[in-house]
Design an enzyme around this catalytic site. Structure first.
Site, PDB file in Angstrom:
ATOM      1  N   HIS A 181      47.033  -2.118   3.239  1.00 49.47           N
ATOM      2  CA  HIS A 181      46.627  -3.527   3.270  1.00 49.47           C
ATOM      3  C   HIS A 181      47.191  -4.247   4.496  1.00 49.47           C
ATOM      4  CE1 HIS A 181      46.037  -3.485  -1.406  1.00 49.47           C
ATOM      5  NE2 HIS A 181      45.244  -2.642  -0.766  1.00 49.47           N
ATOM      6  N   ASP A 214      40.476  -1.344   2.521  1.00 49.77           N
ATOM      7  CA  ASP A 214      41.304  -0.135   2.542  1.00 49.77           C
ATOM      8  C   ASP A 214      40.938   0.775   3.705  1.00 49.77           C
ATOM      9  OD1 ASP A 214      42.951  -0.670   0.399  1.00 49.77           O
ATOM     10  OD2 ASP A 214      41.882   0.608  -1.014  1.00 49.77           O
ATOM     11  N   HIS A 260      36.837  -4.432  -1.219  1.00 47.12           N
ATOM     12  CA  HIS A 260      38.205  -3.918  -1.136  1.00 47.12           C
ATOM     13  C   HIS A 260      38.224  -2.507  -0.562  1.00 47.12           C
ATOM     14  CE1 HIS A 260      42.480  -3.795  -1.853  1.00 47.12           C
ATOM     15  NE2 HIS A 260      42.303  -2.545  -2.262  1.00 47.12           N
ATOM     16  N   HIS A 283      41.564   7.161   0.311  1.00 49.14           N
ATOM     17  CA  HIS A 283      42.613   7.350   1.316  1.00 49.14           C
ATOM     18  C   HIS A 283      42.654   8.783   1.849  1.00 49.14           C
ATOM     19  CE1 HIS A 283      43.935   3.401   0.137  1.00 49.14           C
ATOM     20  NE2 HIS A 283      44.174   3.797  -1.096  1.00 49.14           N
TER      21      HIS A 283
END
Length: 307
Positions: free
Chosen positions: A78, A245, A241, A268
């Site tokens: 973030h 990310d 979001h 991720h």
């Protein structure tokens, strides 16, 4: 010249880690040109610097973790996203625990911190990684497939599609395209919060995760609806979001990208695999800078503190 940027003054924040639940103090400090972004564990007997890079990522379970010399910092995405969105190239980040504070679960608090400190140009050209050939990574098959792709683009554009079998998510937009040259990161992306499901909380906490999570720093859903009394900040907050990310994960390469990023159900781990796949193909990218700012793509030439 399109210049690098750092902070004008230092700024601080205090919060708790999303997964650790630990109190943590964060100090953002100006850094010289060509330093990059460097996390510094100042709580250790001997402070340890952890410069960001694709290779520094050592864990991608539910967050991006970077490490150096046996020391780690969790949940960096973030803050890294805010740096990417505002064009901050050089920064020292002093941290008193091993996890970046979650604050409100989005990047908006980090945007506020960076803007309040002031973002200033430095006497050095900003260096970009320009993607010259498509690079893709995939995982799974059929209904379980996930993929992420970087392709040539004169600017920076991200498109992301999610797929959740949940009534609250299904009722929102599940695909978003954000172009840094056309939109505003602070307005369009930064306020999107992380999200989770009550059915997963017990298992996560049993494994020492999500200990600092709650309705004040995440969108929380039961089997049917969003539990936050204030609802959603964007009609498509869930997928936004994921864009937030991705911008943070991709900025861990250490330089801004000139590319189009497209993804389906990525996370991720896949984002980091994509960076490593790109770097492993020297013919697929090049380093560039712009001696004439007017030749740079839109989105990189506006003042870094623009909302």
């Amino acid at each position: 010249m399109l210049a690098q940027h750092t902070l004008k003054a230092l700024t601080r924040a205090v919060g708790v880690g999303l997964h650790s639940g630990q109190r943590v103090e964060l100090t953002l400090r100006p850094a010289p040109a060509d330093t990059g972004i460097v996390f510094r564990r100042v709580d250790l007997p001997e402070p340890v610097d952890i410069p960001v890079s694709a290779e520094a990522v050592t864990d991608t379970r539910l967050a991006s973790t970077i490490a150096n010399a046996g020391s780690r910092v969790h949940t960096v995405e973030h803050l890294m996203s805010a740096c990417a969105g505002l064009g901050v190239d050089n920064l020292y980040i002093d941290i008193t625990a091993e996890e970046v504070p979650i604050l409100d679960g989005s990047a908006s608090s980090f945007v506020y911190l960076l803007q309040s400190a002031g973002i200033v140009a430095q006497n050095a050209p900003r260096r970009f990684i320009r993607v010259k050939q498509p690079v893709e990574v995939r995982e799974g098959e059929g209904a379980g497939v996930k993929w992420a792709l970087l392709a040539p683009y004169d600017g920076y554009r991200l498109s992301f599609e999610i797929e959740f079998d949940h009534p609250a998510v299904d009722a929102t937009g599940q695909r978003v395209v954000f172009d840094l040259g056309e939109g505003s990161y602070a307005r369009d992306i930064a306020r999107a919060r992380t999200f989770g499901f009550t059915r997963d909380v017990e298992a996560l906490r049993a494994n020492g995760l999500a200990l600092g999570g709650g309705l004040d720093n995440a969108i929380v859903m039961d089997d049917y609806k969003v539990l936050n009394s204030d609802g959603l900040r964007y009609d498509d907050e869930f997928v936004k979001h994921k864009i937030l990310d991705a911008m943070g994960d991709l900025y861990l390469i250490g330089k801004p990208l000139l590319a189009e990023y497209s993804a389906f159900r990525s996370g991720h781990a896949l984002n980091n695999r994509l960076l490593r796949a790109l770097l492993a193909q020297p013919e697929a990218w090049e380093l560039v800078s712009f001696e004439n700012e007017r030749l740079a793509p839109r989105g990189f030439t506006r003042p870094a503190l623009a909302c």
